[in-house]
Structure formats: structure tokens, C-alpha cells
Design a protein around this motif. Sequence first.
Motif, PDB file in Angstrom:
ATOM      1  N   GLY A 199      -1.107   7.493   6.384  1.00  0.00           N
ATOM      2  CA  GLY A 199      -2.047   6.160   6.464  1.00  0.00           C
ATOM      3  C   GLY A 199      -1.386   4.884   6.750  1.00  0.00           C
ATOM      4  O   GLY A 199      -0.178   4.571   6.383  1.00  0.00           O
ATOM      5  N   SER A 200      -2.108   4.067   7.617  1.00  0.00           N
ATOM      6  CA  SER A 200      -1.367   2.690   7.663  1.00  0.00           C
ATOM      7  C   SER A 200      -1.884   1.800   6.598  1.00  0.00           C
ATOM      8  O   SER A 200      -2.768   1.213   6.829  1.00  0.00           O
ATOM      9  N   PHE A 201      -1.127   1.871   5.467  1.00  0.00           N
ATOM     10  CA  PHE A 201      -1.537   1.051   4.500  1.00  0.00           C
ATOM     11  C   PHE A 201      -0.661  -0.248   4.170  1.00  0.00           C
ATOM     12  O   PHE A 201       0.482  -0.250   4.797  1.00  0.00           O
ATOM     13  N   ASP A 202      -1.072  -1.140   3.776  1.00  0.00           N
ATOM     14  CA  ASP A 202      -0.374  -2.414   3.460  1.00  0.00           C
ATOM     15  C   ASP A 202       0.805  -2.195   2.488  1.00  0.00           C
ATOM     16  O   ASP A 202       1.724  -2.803   2.506  1.00  0.00           O
ATOM     17  N   ALA A 203       0.614  -1.224   1.462  1.00  0.00           N
ATOM     18  CA  ALA A 203       1.425  -1.156   0.641  1.00  0.00           C
ATOM     19  C   ALA A 203       1.047   0.235  -0.217  1.00  0.00           C
ATOM     20  O   ALA A 203      -0.122   0.819  -0.242  1.00  0.00           O
ATOM     21  N   VAL A 204       2.089   0.765  -0.809  1.00  0.00           N
ATOM     22  CA  VAL A 204       1.989   1.878  -1.714  1.00  0.00           C
ATOM     23  C   VAL A 204       2.416   1.537  -3.111  1.00  0.00           C
ATOM     24  O   VAL A 204       3.216   1.054  -3.523  1.00  0.00           O
ATOM     25  N   ILE A 205       1.197   1.491  -3.752  1.00  0.00           N
ATOM     26  CA  ILE A 205       1.221   1.011  -5.537  1.00  0.00           C
ATOM     27  C   ILE A 205       1.453   2.087  -6.249  1.00  0.00           C
ATOM     28  O   ILE A 205       0.954   3.225  -6.312  1.00  0.00           O
ATOM     29  N   THR A 206       2.346   1.677  -7.421  1.00  0.00           N
ATOM     30  CA  THR A 206       2.802   2.606  -8.480  1.00  0.00           C
ATOM     31  C   THR A 206       2.388   1.842  -9.633  1.00  0.00           C
ATOM     32  O   THR A 206       2.633   0.475  -9.766  1.00  0.00           O
ATOM     33  N   LYS A 211       7.307  -0.402   1.469  1.00  0.00           N
ATOM     34  CA  LYS A 211       5.929  -0.911   1.182  1.00  0.00           C
ATOM     35  C   LYS A 211       5.575  -0.556  -0.376  1.00  0.00           C
ATOM     36  O   LYS A 211       4.460  -0.736  -0.687  1.00  0.00           O
ATOM     37  N   VAL A 212       6.746   0.125  -0.964  1.00  0.00           N
ATOM     38  CA  VAL A 212       6.206   0.495  -2.371  1.00  0.00           C
ATOM     39  C   VAL A 212       6.483  -0.685  -3.164  1.00  0.00           C
ATOM     40  O   VAL A 212       7.698  -1.195  -3.436  1.00  0.00           O
ATOM     41  N   PHE A 213       5.415  -0.883  -4.068  1.00  0.00           N
ATOM     42  CA  PHE A 213       5.542  -1.987  -5.078  1.00  0.00           C
ATOM     43  C   PHE A 213       5.005  -1.537  -6.388  1.00  0.00           C
ATOM     44  O   PHE A 213       3.948  -0.849  -6.250  1.00  0.00           O
ATOM     45  N   ASP A 214       5.563  -2.096  -7.447  1.00  0.00           N
ATOM     46  CA  ASP A 214       4.744  -1.841  -8.814  1.00  0.00           C
ATOM     47  C   ASP A 214       3.672  -2.565  -8.649  1.00  0.00           C
ATOM     48  O   ASP A 214       3.569  -3.657  -8.155  1.00  0.00           O
ATOM     49  N   PHE A 215       2.729  -2.158  -9.515  1.00  0.00           N
ATOM     50  CA  PHE A 215       1.358  -2.766  -9.505  1.00  0.00           C
ATOM     51  C   PHE A 215       1.438  -4.481  -9.835  1.00  0.00           C
ATOM     52  O   PHE A 215       0.972  -5.363  -9.082  1.00  0.00           O
ATOM     53  N   SER A 216       2.387  -4.827 -10.845  1.00  0.00           N
ATOM     54  CA  SER A 216       2.407  -6.032 -11.322  1.00  0.00           C
ATOM     55  C   SER A 216       3.051  -7.147 -10.078  1.00  0.00           C
ATOM     56  O   SER A 216       2.657  -8.341  -9.930  1.00  0.00           O
ATOM     57  N   ASP A 217       4.119  -6.345  -9.402  1.00  0.00           N
ATOM     58  CA  ASP A 217       4.796  -7.068  -8.544  1.00  0.00           C
ATOM     59  C   ASP A 217       3.945  -7.384  -7.364  1.00  0.00           C
ATOM     60  O   ASP A 217       3.759  -8.455  -6.586  1.00  0.00           O
TER      61      ASP A 217
END
Length: 422
Positions: free
Chosen positions: A249-256, A288-294
Motif C-alpha cells: 500500500g502507498s501509505f503515509d506511514a506505518v504506525i506501531t 515510514k515506520v513511526f511509533d504512535f506517539s511520535d
Amino acid sequence: MSKSLDELKAAALKCTRCGQCLTICPVYGKTYEESNSSRGKLFLLRSLADGTVKPTKELMELAARCTLCMRCKAICPSGVNTTDLIMALRRKMAEEGQLPAAKSIAFKAVTKGRLFDMALSHAKPFQSILFKNTENGAGKVSRIPIPAAGLNLRRVVPALADKPLRKVMPAVSSPKGSARARVAFFPGCMLNYVYVNAGKALIDVLVANGVEVHLLDNLQCCGTPLFSSGDFDGAALLAENNARILSRGSFDAVITGCATCGSALSKEYGEVLQNSDTLSAWEGFKDKVFDFSDFLTKLGPAPYVQNVPLKATYHDACHLVRGMGVSKQPRSLIRAIPGLRFVEMSRPDVCCGCAGTFSATHYDLSQQILADKTSDILSTGADVVATGCSACKMQLIDGLSHRGANIRVLHTAELLAKAYGL
């Protein structure tokens, strides 16, 4: 292919044996045994390369006596990547057939995606056969003294969810109006099968902030329990599956929403997938991997709508503060909650002693490390302790329950959800 012993020895020789790591190692701080320090493990790695020690079960056990908290790596004046070298030692031992049988069986089960999902999705009724609720409602304890993972010592474990997160939440959660961002959410195991309310809170908070959240099918465990124990082959199977799905997918971010998952997806996969044809797929989304809070901090959070009259503190998960560089972000989000009083504990970034499988295989030692953390939490007088890691949450609940403390442990997203009236 893993690095040769000669290459690892060369890296380990950069250690000047200054002893800085001894001052901050949670395991050495409780045992005062040189072999339990990172300095001692680097010496064992060099000895393995020299042939003066053999790849035995005893050596694997010494290699396993580490929480991989990364404090030694951060403090080392010589810049030795102690954490990676200790994992490399474990990998060499696993390649020599020294991975404990129990772990080997468990890890094979984890890699069986559909069977693993089916088992955890329908396991709650069976959990009640062996476990009963604690008196304070914090979790469950074994009905019989099971001699494993501290269960014979009244270890408090979380209740499995009635339904996994992907069955509770839609595949796409859309905000009202135009979306500010379009993201994929990687829930990992704990938010999907155990702390589903926390996973739901995370999605709801993102949606309240104008984010379109996609919960993708067929994602599996991030693989950290496997590669941190030395099973890189098993971890590669999981990483390949996840990399293929997340790259589509062309996502803006992958959230963990899990420190361990975030660190794996953004960093460790580079080593796990080194010889895989999916390495390029991972390289396409790793930044594009970001922690939720970040991510929420970078996006710019919407105003809160509700007072939360609580006194709260925050525990830094090792893989979040040192693995992903996330520390100020959750604090800024929590401090801004109206009506909430934030108080810092004395050593918020010190390991809680969970470290995934470490707390199961070394429960007594894990509890000794945890005792310091629970004392720090209690000294704040907080009503709530927030954290960005489900494994830490489980560990803190166990420790606080044993201390008889009436302090709630929440994922950061759960606390923010209160402020958004969700």
C-alpha cells in the motif's frame, strides 16, 4: 548469512574492558557476575571464536542472561554495538543447535500464521481452565502451580481477548471529512490478541485526529522473540511476510503501538532480511515506520475535549527510548491533557526486566529488576503509569499487583483516548 566468528571477534575486541557497562546493566546489578555483563559476554564471544569455549547449553544460558535494554550500547565510550554482538552470539549458538527445545517448539508455532492466529483467537475459554481472575481484577493467576515462567510464583498474566483486534475493528477506520494522513497500523501480537482495548484506543485517537487507519490482513508477529533468541531463520519467515504486506500500500506511514514491533520494523529487519529478496520491499517503507506517539506529535494533535483528573507518570520502554529515540513525544502528549498532573519517576528509562521471553525463562531475576521499577512508580504517588509497550505493561501489572498497589497501567493511547472522550 550471519557474520563469521572472526568478524564478530574483531568487533568485540573494540571493547576496552573499562567497566562502564557494569554500572548500568540491570542483570549484572542483581547478580554481580561478570559473565552476566555485556563486557563478559563479549569476552565469551571472543573465546568462542578462539575455540577456548565450546557452543554448549551453558554458554547459551549465559548469552540469554541479558534484557537487551541497550543501555550498555548507549553508554559505551568505545562505541561497541554490544546489543548486536550479544544477539549475534545467541544466533551462533542457535545455529549450533543450542536453542532450548521449548523455545524452538514455540517459535515454530509462531511462524505458522493461520494456525497461530486460530489458536490465539479461540484460546480464551481454555485459558480459564488453567487460570483464574486475580482479586484486584488486574489479570489472571494459575489455578495450579505450573512450574514454568513464574506461574508457580503467582505470576499475573493478562486475560486473552474475546476477539482479536482485527475482528473488533474494521479494515479501514476513516475520519469525518478529508483525511490528514493515510496509515497502516501494525498491531503486533499483544494489541491484537490481548490488549485489544489499547489497540482500539490507538485507532480511535488517530481517527479523532483526522487519520485514515488501515488494519491489514495476514500480518504476523514482528519476529522479535525469535531473532532476539537467535532464531534468525524463523524470524526471517515472519519478516518476509510482513514486509511484503506492508510494502503493497502507498501509505503515509506505518504506525506501531508496541516499542518492540516498532524497533523491529524500522531497524532489526535490515539484519533479519539481509539475505532475503524482500529486503528491498522493507527498505521502501522502513523510514515510514513511526511509533504512535511520535507520529501524532509530528502530525500535530487535535485539541483535547475532556478533563482527566489523574496523577500520571510514564515508563520508557527500552525499545522505544533507545531503539526508536522516542521519549519526549509521549510526555508532551500526556502533559497537555487538561486536568492531569504529570510527575516523573526517578529513573523512567531503566529496564523493567520483562524483555519478552527473558521474563519467562528467568522470572526470578526479572522480578528482582522489576522491584526497583515498581518502587520508583510507587514513590511518585501516581494513579496511573503509562507506557508505549505491551510487554512492559504486562510486566508492570504483575509487579504492582504483587506489591498490592492500586495503580492502573495504561498504554499511552488509552490515556489519550480519555482526553478525547473516546
